[in-house]
Design a protein around this motif. Structure first.
Motif, PDB file in Angstrom:
ATOM      1  N   VAL A 216      66.429  45.214  40.246  1.00 54.47           N
ATOM      2  CA  VAL A 216      66.993  44.263  39.293  1.00 54.47           C
ATOM      3  C   VAL A 216      66.775  42.834  39.782  1.00 54.47           C
ATOM      4  N   ALA A 217      66.964  42.606  41.082  1.00 53.65           N
ATOM      5  CA  ALA A 217      66.767  41.265  41.634  1.00 53.65           C
ATOM      6  C   ALA A 217      65.335  40.796  41.412  1.00 53.65           C
ATOM      7  N   ARG A 218      64.357  41.667  41.651  1.00 54.90           N
ATOM      8  CA  ARG A 218      62.960  41.291  41.423  1.00 54.90           C
ATOM      9  C   ARG A 218      62.702  40.990  39.950  1.00 54.90           C
ATOM     10  N   LEU A 219      63.310  41.795  39.076  1.00 55.14           N
ATOM     11  CA  LEU A 219      63.148  41.590  37.640  1.00 55.14           C
ATOM     12  C   LEU A 219      63.732  40.250  37.212  1.00 55.14           C
ATOM     13  N   VAL A 220      64.907  39.915  37.725  1.00 51.76           N
ATOM     14  CA  VAL A 220      65.562  38.659  37.377  1.00 51.76           C
ATOM     15  C   VAL A 220      64.745  37.472  37.872  1.00 51.76           C
ATOM     16  N   LEU A 221      64.295  37.544  39.131  1.00 51.38           N
ATOM     17  CA  LEU A 221      63.519  36.440  39.694  1.00 51.38           C
ATOM     18  C   LEU A 221      62.194  36.263  38.957  1.00 51.38           C
ATOM     19  N   ARG A 222      61.576  37.368  38.562  1.00 56.14           N
ATOM     20  CA  ARG A 222      60.328  37.279  37.813  1.00 56.14           C
ATOM     21  C   ARG A 222      60.561  36.669  36.428  1.00 56.14           C
ATOM     22  N   THR A 223      61.689  37.040  35.812  1.00 53.97           N
ATOM     23  CA  THR A 223      62.010  36.503  34.482  1.00 53.97           C
ATOM     24  C   THR A 223      62.208  34.995  34.516  1.00 53.97           C
ATOM     25  N   MET A 224      62.824  34.487  35.607  1.00 58.46           N
ATOM     26  CA  MET A 224      63.142  33.059  35.684  1.00 58.46           C
ATOM     27  C   MET A 224      62.198  32.298  36.597  1.00 58.46           C
ATOM     28  N   ALA A 225      61.055  32.877  36.954  1.00 59.69           N
ATOM     29  CA  ALA A 225      60.119  32.200  37.862  1.00 59.69           C
ATOM     30  C   ALA A 225      59.716  30.841  37.296  1.00 59.69           C
ATOM     31  N   GLY A 226      60.070  29.775  38.032  1.00 52.64           N
ATOM     32  CA  GLY A 226      59.711  28.430  37.599  1.00 52.64           C
ATOM     33  C   GLY A 226      60.456  27.940  36.378  1.00 52.64           C
ATOM     34  N   ARG A 227      61.512  28.623  35.967  1.00 55.77           N
ATOM     35  CA  ARG A 227      62.220  28.254  34.740  1.00 55.77           C
ATOM     36  C   ARG A 227      63.697  27.961  35.031  1.00 55.77           C
ATOM     37  N   VAL A 228      64.274  27.177  34.159  1.00 60.06           N
ATOM     38  CA  VAL A 228      65.721  26.955  34.155  1.00 60.06           C
ATOM     39  C   VAL A 228      66.205  27.156  32.726  1.00 60.06           C
ATOM     40  N   GLY A 229      67.517  27.206  32.548  1.00 56.26           N
ATOM     41  CA  GLY A 229      68.069  27.444  31.216  1.00 56.26           C
ATOM     42  C   GLY A 229      68.423  28.904  31.013  1.00 56.26           C
ATOM     43  N   ILE A 230      68.241  29.391  29.780  1.00 58.83           N
ATOM     44  CA  ILE A 230      68.677  30.737  29.407  1.00 58.83           C
ATOM     45  C   ILE A 230      67.503  31.490  28.794  1.00 58.83           C
ATOM     46  N   ARG A 231      67.333  32.738  29.198  1.00 58.50           N
ATOM     47  CA  ARG A 231      66.302  33.591  28.612  1.00 58.50           C
ATOM     48  C   ARG A 231      66.938  34.920  28.232  1.00 58.50           C
ATOM     49  N   ASP A 232      66.525  35.441  27.076  1.00 55.56           N
ATOM     50  CA  ASP A 232      67.064  36.706  26.571  1.00 55.56           C
ATOM     51  C   ASP A 232      65.885  37.631  26.279  1.00 55.56           C
ATOM     52  N   THR A 233      65.933  38.855  26.808  1.00 52.31           N
ATOM     53  CA  THR A 233      64.841  39.793  26.581  1.00 52.31           C
ATOM     54  C   THR A 233      65.349  41.215  26.692  1.00 52.31           C
ATOM     55  N   VAL A 234      64.536  42.158  26.199  1.00 47.52           N
ATOM     56  CA  VAL A 234      64.840  43.585  26.288  1.00 47.52           C
ATOM     57  C   VAL A 234      63.929  44.204  27.340  1.00 47.52           C
ATOM     58  N   VAL A 235      64.536  44.919  28.281  1.00 41.01           N
ATOM     59  CA  VAL A 235      63.790  45.579  29.348  1.00 41.01           C
ATOM     60  C   VAL A 235      63.709  47.065  29.017  1.00 41.01           C
ATOM     61  N   PRO A 236      62.515  47.617  28.848  1.00 40.72           N
ATOM     62  CA  PRO A 236      62.401  49.037  28.511  1.00 40.72           C
ATOM     63  C   PRO A 236      62.815  49.928  29.678  1.00 40.72           C
ATOM     64  N   ALA A 237      63.113  51.184  29.343  1.00 39.29           N
ATOM     65  CA  ALA A 237      63.628  52.142  30.330  1.00 39.29           C
ATOM     66  C   ALA A 237      62.763  52.263  31.574  1.00 39.29           C
ATOM     67  N   PRO A 238      61.441  52.309  31.491  1.00 38.66           N
ATOM     68  CA  PRO A 238      60.647  52.465  32.711  1.00 38.66           C
ATOM     69  C   PRO A 238      60.848  51.340  33.727  1.00 38.66           C
ATOM     70  N   LEU A 239      61.286  50.150  33.261  1.00 41.92           N
ATOM     71  CA  LEU A 239      61.468  49.008  34.163  1.00 41.92           C
ATOM     72  C   LEU A 239      62.919  48.777  34.560  1.00 41.92           C
ATOM     73  N   TRP A 240      63.837  49.466  33.878  1.00 42.06           N
ATOM     74  CA  TRP A 240      65.269  49.244  34.163  1.00 42.06           C
ATOM     75  C   TRP A 240      65.824  50.440  34.933  1.00 42.06           C
ATOM     76  N   PRO A 241      66.376  50.228  36.132  1.00 45.25           N
ATOM     77  CA  PRO A 241      66.891  51.356  36.922  1.00 45.25           C
ATOM     78  C   PRO A 241      68.023  52.065  36.189  1.00 45.25           C
ATOM     79  N   PRO A 242      68.047  53.386  36.180  1.00 49.59           N
ATOM     80  CA  PRO A 242      69.128  54.117  35.503  1.00 49.59           C
ATOM     81  C   PRO A 242      70.417  54.080  36.322  1.00 49.59           C
ATOM     82  N   GLY A 243      71.521  54.386  35.650  1.00 49.45           N
ATOM     83  CA  GLY A 243      72.798  54.553  36.332  1.00 49.45           C
ATOM     84  C   GLY A 243      73.793  53.445  36.153  1.00 49.45           C
TER      85      GLY A 243
END
Length: 544
Positions: A216-243
């Protein structure tokens, strides 16, 4: 009709005349409404009660004024007085009561409109559409006001968090309340540490492991790489850890196992915050998504403040500990033990310090506390301790040393004040001279089980006031000299004199030995303190 071909609104028609009832129903159906027909006030109340329990109340009630069991006006009043149906719009109609006074009675009873029948179908349809539209607008406005109130309450909880873990928990609970489903919050620190919080709606038996949090940390950092503000997106099951969320409902048709994430960062270089809900949970209208985004932004601002504070506290604590060793050099003829406990993690760093220094005239012990809680206080503490070590190379008198330290503070830190107690002990004779500057006086504890405070007082350092002569006493080999900072015993709402008396009683009953004395006091007083705690105990061992 909506995009799915279903009626946008449901209209309840209450009319005891069958032909009129069905005619009105047909007119409304042609305009795209779902219609429920009843013949009396009693049937209307029963229908509304059942629909209220099912959460399917109609959008408009079209009520005949001349019902056989209850007038339409009375039925309207009853609906408006009942909380479940108070917001239901009512349109009265009548072919008999058509005078202006009748219209006034309908409006006074709480009705939104009044129709005279027979009327053109277009007029009936327009009136119902207008009333339904007004009701929707009111409902939307009330929902928006409720959501804004909920957001304000959640942001208050977020801003009240005392540490990143509390912050993540408050954000997750708030996101769950805004979306009506499970939620999880992540705060990714500069050191890669992930602080996670869960909403109360989550019910999985076990939580994901560290690998899932790293993903999740890698996903978050990749989503906000070089960006500030707010971003909204849908992460499909293969990329989102279950549980992190419940299992997907069996009849759900949305993508299973994924997540909808809202990521925010206040500015470049600050920790990103992620609020996640399962992909099978709808956030509802775009307004709800905006509220979640605002919550994520508020959480990111709070995270910036808390993580900067934690970094400052870590630096200050490291600095303080580096200059306050856990063991002090032992001078011949004495045994000295020190203890230091920092304040709890959600409290700022203090300026407590201690020292035990050899001088030509004996052992100089010192304990003090720079007023305030900050990195600056810890820095001033280090300067005072260094200055004391330098001054006592050629000066042993406690009063003179206190005077020099007072002048040093006035010159280099004019806004700082410090409490300090100095005790010069001659190991050969036990002669002890004490200079006190606004600190808790030393406590003399003997092996017979008695303890008393020395009568030593004086103004704080940094004020430039005259210093009284030292207080003198003679230590025996059966005595222990105890010096503490007020963080050990000071409690909000409790008089310091009462706390000092409590300390005296506990010290008198403590086991023999200086180490046992300090450990006993920490065990009794040192729990969840709001301030740092320092202790120094000395006893004479005799010169061989």
């Amino acid at each position: 009709m909506n995009a799915n071909g279903k009626a946008d609104t449901t209209v309840l028609v209450v009319d005891d005349v069958a032909a009129s009832r069905y005619a009105l129903g047909e007119v409304l159906r042609r305009d795209g409404h779902d219609v429920v027909l009843v013949a009396s006030a009693a049937e209307a109340l029963a229908e509304l009660d059942a629909r209220g329990r099912a959460g399917t109340l109609p959008d408009v009630a079209l009520v005949d004024v001349g019902l056989p069991d209850m007038s339409g006006f009375d039925l309207c009043r009853r609906l408006k007085e009942s909380p479940p149906t108070a917001a239901l719009p009512v349109v009265h109609f009548s072919a008999v009561k058509v005078a202006p006074a009748d219209r006034c009675l309908g409006l006074d009873a709480g009705g939104e409109a009044y129709l005279t029948v027979p009327a053109e179908p277009e007029e009936i349809q327009a009136v119902v559409r207008a009333v339904a539209r007004g009701a929707r607008h009111r409902s939307d406005a009330e929902a928006e006001a409720g959501n804004l109130t909920l957001l304000a309450e959640t942001i208050l909880d977020v801003q009240s968090a005392r540490c990143p873990s509390e912050l993540a928990h408050a954000a997750a609970v708030g996101a769950g309340r805004l979306t009506g489903g499970p939620a999880v919050a992540f705060i990714v620190g500069d050191d890669g540490a992930v602080h996670r919080g869960l909403s109360r709606r989550r019910a999985a038996a076990t939580l994901p492991d560290d690998g899932a949090h790293d993903a999740v940390a890698r996903l978050v950092l990749r989503t906000m790489a070089g960006r500030v503000g707010i971003r909204d997106t849908v992460v499909p099951a293969p990329l989102w850890p279950p549980g992190f969320f419940h299992a997907v409902p069996l009849d759900d048709t949305s993508p299973a196992g994924g997540a909808r994430i809202t990521v925010a960062r206040s500015r470049e270089g600050c920790a990103p915050v992620c609020l996640a809900i399962p992909s099978y949970t709808s956030v509802g209208d775009p307004g709800t998504a905006r509220l979640v985004g605002r919550l994520a932004h508020a959480t990111a601002l709070a995270a910036e403040r808390l993580l900067m504070y934690e970094m400052e506290r870590h630096i200050a604590l490291t600095l303080q500990r580096s200059f306050l060793p856990t063991h002090v050099p032992q001078a011949p003829g004495t045994e000295v033990v020190v203890r230091y406990e920092p304040a709890s993690s959600d409290t700022e760093i203090g300026g407590d310090f201690y020292a035990a220094l050899p001088t030509p005239a004996g052992v100089l012990t010192a304990i003090g506390d720079v007023v305030g809680h900050s990195l600056e206080a810890a820095t001033v503490m280090v300067e005072i301790r260094h200055a004391l070590r330098a001054y006592c190379v050629d000066e042993s008198d406690p009063r003179t040393l206190a005077h020099r330290l007072d002048k040093m503070l006035q010159r280099y830190h004019p806004d700082a004040t410090t409490t300090l107690c100095l005790a010069l002990v001659d190991p050969a004779t036990g002669r002890t001279r004490v200079a006190n500057a606004g600190h808790i006086p030393p406590l003399i504890v003997d092996d017979a089980g008695t303890a008393k405070y020395l009568k030593a007082s004086g103004p704080l350092l940094g004020l430039g006031l005259d210093r009284p002569p030292p207080t003198e006493t003679v230590l025996r080999r059966t005595d222990r000299l105890l010096m503490v900072t007020d963080g050990l015993i000071e409690t909000r709402g409790t008089d310091l004199a009462a706390s000092m008396e409590h300390l005296r009683g506990v010290a008198a009953d403590a086991p023999l030995g200086v180490a046992a004395l300090c450990d006993t006091l920490l065990a009794c007083f040192g729990h969840d303190s709001d301030d740092d705690m320092a202790l120094l105990a000395l006893r004479l061992t005799g010169l061989d």
